[in-house]
Design a protein around this motif. Structure first.
Motif, PDB file in Angstrom:
ATOM      1  N   MET A 187      15.912  34.931-121.424  1.00  0.00           N
ATOM      2  CA  MET A 187      14.688  35.237-121.159  1.00  0.00           C
ATOM      3  C   MET A 187      13.772  34.419-120.639  1.00  0.00           C
ATOM      4  O   MET A 187      13.080  34.514-119.632  1.00  0.00           O
ATOM      5  CB  MET A 187      13.798  35.789-122.551  1.00  0.00           C
ATOM      6  CG  MET A 187      12.503  36.186-122.193  1.00  0.00           C
ATOM      7  SD  MET A 187      11.964  37.274-123.487  1.00  0.00           S
ATOM      8  CE  MET A 187      10.323  37.273-123.192  1.00  0.00           C
ATOM      9  N   ALA A 188      14.047  33.036-121.238  1.00  0.00           N
ATOM     10  CA  ALA A 188      13.177  32.024-120.463  1.00  0.00           C
ATOM     11  C   ALA A 188      13.587  31.952-118.850  1.00  0.00           C
ATOM     12  O   ALA A 188      12.766  31.645-118.092  1.00  0.00           O
ATOM     13  CB  ALA A 188      13.362  30.587-121.096  1.00  0.00           C
ATOM     14  N   ASP A 189      14.884  32.073-118.539  1.00  0.00           N
ATOM     15  CA  ASP A 189      15.284  31.836-117.216  1.00  0.00           C
ATOM     16  C   ASP A 189      14.589  32.944-116.408  1.00  0.00           C
ATOM     17  O   ASP A 189      14.318  32.516-115.425  1.00  0.00           O
ATOM     18  CB  ASP A 189      16.711  31.937-117.239  1.00  0.00           C
ATOM     19  CG  ASP A 189      17.484  30.580-117.618  1.00  0.00           C
ATOM     20  OD1 ASP A 189      16.889  29.712-117.723  1.00  0.00           O
ATOM     21  OD2 ASP A 189      18.629  30.743-118.031  1.00  0.00           O
ATOM     22  N   ASP A 190      14.585  33.999-116.973  1.00  0.00           N
ATOM     23  CA  ASP A 190      13.888  35.129-116.240  1.00  0.00           C
ATOM     24  C   ASP A 190      12.546  34.993-115.980  1.00  0.00           C
ATOM     25  O   ASP A 190      11.949  34.973-114.716  1.00  0.00           O
ATOM     26  CB  ASP A 190      13.933  36.512-117.114  1.00  0.00           C
ATOM     27  CG  ASP A 190      15.554  36.914-117.128  1.00  0.00           C
ATOM     28  OD1 ASP A 190      16.275  36.491-116.390  1.00  0.00           O
ATOM     29  OD2 ASP A 190      15.607  37.828-117.924  1.00  0.00           O
ATOM     30  N   LEU A 191      11.747  34.524-116.935  1.00  0.00           N
ATOM     31  CA  LEU A 191      10.367  34.062-116.849  1.00  0.00           C
ATOM     32  C   LEU A 191      10.264  32.820-115.840  1.00  0.00           C
ATOM     33  O   LEU A 191       9.245  33.118-115.116  1.00  0.00           O
ATOM     34  CB  LEU A 191       9.756  33.417-118.152  1.00  0.00           C
ATOM     35  CG  LEU A 191       8.292  33.291-118.299  1.00  0.00           C
ATOM     36  CD1 LEU A 191       7.483  34.565-117.861  1.00  0.00           C
ATOM     37  CD2 LEU A 191       7.815  33.019-119.377  1.00  0.00           C
ATOM     38  N   GLY A 192      11.082  31.890-115.632  1.00  0.00           N
ATOM     39  CA  GLY A 192      11.034  30.962-114.555  1.00  0.00           C
ATOM     40  C   GLY A 192      11.252  31.365-113.233  1.00  0.00           C
ATOM     41  O   GLY A 192      10.581  31.256-112.276  1.00  0.00           O
ATOM     42  N   GLY A 216       2.093  32.869-111.522  1.00  0.00           N
ATOM     43  CA  GLY A 216       3.494  32.540-111.184  1.00  0.00           C
ATOM     44  C   GLY A 216       3.561  30.913-111.839  1.00  0.00           C
ATOM     45  O   GLY A 216       4.560  30.470-112.395  1.00  0.00           O
ATOM     46  N   GLU A 217       2.339  30.053-111.443  1.00  0.00           N
ATOM     47  CA  GLU A 217       2.695  28.708-111.928  1.00  0.00           C
ATOM     48  C   GLU A 217       2.550  28.557-113.476  1.00  0.00           C
ATOM     49  O   GLU A 217       3.252  27.998-114.204  1.00  0.00           O
ATOM     50  CB  GLU A 217       1.537  27.889-111.379  1.00  0.00           C
ATOM     51  CG  GLU A 217       1.427  27.708-110.141  1.00  0.00           C
ATOM     52  CD  GLU A 217       0.046  27.187-109.350  1.00  0.00           C
ATOM     53  OE1 GLU A 217      -0.788  26.728-110.024  1.00  0.00           O
ATOM     54  OE2 GLU A 217       0.023  26.924-108.246  1.00  0.00           O
ATOM     55  N   THR A 218       1.886  29.600-114.204  1.00  0.00           N
ATOM     56  CA  THR A 218       1.422  29.520-115.580  1.00  0.00           C
ATOM     57  C   THR A 218       3.008  29.910-116.156  1.00  0.00           C
ATOM     58  O   THR A 218       3.376  29.412-117.157  1.00  0.00           O
ATOM     59  CB  THR A 218       0.533  30.571-115.937  1.00  0.00           C
ATOM     60  OG1 THR A 218      -0.653  30.145-115.586  1.00  0.00           O
ATOM     61  CG2 THR A 218       0.310  30.628-117.436  1.00  0.00           C
ATOM     62  N   GLU A 219       3.666  31.097-115.471  1.00  0.00           N
ATOM     63  CA  GLU A 219       4.938  31.373-116.008  1.00  0.00           C
ATOM     64  C   GLU A 219       5.996  30.047-115.940  1.00  0.00           C
ATOM     65  O   GLU A 219       6.695  30.020-116.859  1.00  0.00           O
ATOM     66  CB  GLU A 219       5.494  32.653-115.081  1.00  0.00           C
ATOM     67  CG  GLU A 219       4.641  33.918-115.497  1.00  0.00           C
ATOM     68  CD  GLU A 219       4.996  35.032-114.536  1.00  0.00           C
ATOM     69  OE1 GLU A 219       4.806  36.130-115.170  1.00  0.00           O
ATOM     70  OE2 GLU A 219       5.537  34.624-113.323  1.00  0.00           O
ATOM     71  N   ASP A 234       8.022  28.772-119.163  1.00  0.00           N
ATOM     72  CA  ASP A 234       9.304  28.364-118.908  1.00  0.00           C
ATOM     73  C   ASP A 234      10.103  27.073-119.241  1.00  0.00           C
ATOM     74  O   ASP A 234      10.901  26.792-119.948  1.00  0.00           O
ATOM     75  CB  ASP A 234       9.937  29.016-117.723  1.00  0.00           C
ATOM     76  CG  ASP A 234      11.333  29.102-117.610  1.00  0.00           C
ATOM     77  OD1 ASP A 234      11.971  29.348-118.344  1.00  0.00           O
ATOM     78  OD2 ASP A 234      12.092  28.406-116.484  1.00  0.00           O
ATOM     79  N   ARG A 235       9.350  25.979-118.529  1.00  0.00           N
ATOM     80  CA  ARG A 235       9.594  24.638-118.798  1.00  0.00           C
ATOM     81  C   ARG A 235       9.258  24.170-120.277  1.00  0.00           C
ATOM     82  O   ARG A 235      10.221  23.366-120.630  1.00  0.00           O
ATOM     83  CB  ARG A 235       8.949  23.821-117.697  1.00  0.00           C
ATOM     84  CG  ARG A 235       9.456  23.728-116.431  1.00  0.00           C
ATOM     85  CD  ARG A 235       8.687  22.742-115.495  1.00  0.00           C
ATOM     86  NE  ARG A 235       8.210  23.686-114.523  1.00  0.00           N
ATOM     87  CZ  ARG A 235       6.860  23.305-114.283  1.00  0.00           C
ATOM     88  NH1 ARG A 235       6.053  22.535-114.734  1.00  0.00           N
ATOM     89  NH2 ARG A 235       6.416  24.092-113.433  1.00  0.00           N
ATOM     90  N   LYS A 236       8.586  24.686-121.038  1.00  0.00           N
ATOM     91  CA  LYS A 236       8.396  24.295-122.592  1.00  0.00           C
ATOM     92  C   LYS A 236       9.167  25.044-123.221  1.00  0.00           C
ATOM     93  O   LYS A 236       9.228  24.576-124.525  1.00  0.00           O
ATOM     94  CB  LYS A 236       6.620  24.687-122.738  1.00  0.00           C
ATOM     95  CG  LYS A 236       5.905  23.713-121.809  1.00  0.00           C
ATOM     96  CD  LYS A 236       4.422  24.003-122.327  1.00  0.00           C
ATOM     97  CE  LYS A 236       3.399  22.826-121.441  1.00  0.00           C
ATOM     98  NZ  LYS A 236       1.969  23.132-121.874  1.00  0.00           N
ATOM     99  N   THR A 237       9.783  26.152-123.081  1.00  0.00           N
ATOM    100  CA  THR A 237      10.755  26.876-124.051  1.00  0.00           C
ATOM    101  C   THR A 237      11.830  26.488-123.772  1.00  0.00           C
ATOM    102  O   THR A 237      12.726  25.781-122.983  1.00  0.00           O
ATOM    103  CB  THR A 237      10.655  28.287-123.676  1.00  0.00           C
ATOM    104  OG1 THR A 237      10.988  28.569-122.463  1.00  0.00           O
ATOM    105  CG2 THR A 237       9.198  28.862-124.043  1.00  0.00           C
TER     106      THR A 237
END
Length: 66
Positions: A1-6, A56-59, A63-66
């Motif tokens: 899921m995190a990859d998708d968010l990134g 997009g920047e927030t997403e 993603d980097r924090k998860t």
């Protein structure tokens, strides 16, 4: 899921920057031609793009924090 968010974050950044640029052009053309309607439509598109880019920047940050 995190990859998708990134990936979604990157897509939103690119699409947002595209809209932001198109809006700036439209706003400037409206300004140069004295067409207030086009100027306002361009400004609105620019803000829409900026908002999408920020999402997009927030997403991507999330993603980097998860």
């Amino acid at each position: 899921m995190a990859d998708d968010l990134g990936r979604e974050g990157l897509k939103n950044q690119v699409k947002g920057a595209e809209k932001e640029g198109a809006g700036k052009v439209r706003k400037n053309v409206g300004d140069m031609t004295g067409n207030r309607s086009e100027e306002l439509k361009g400004a609105a598109k620019e803000m829409e793009g900026k908002s999408q880019r920020k999402v997009g920047e927030t997403e991507s940050k999330i993603d980097r924090k998860t």
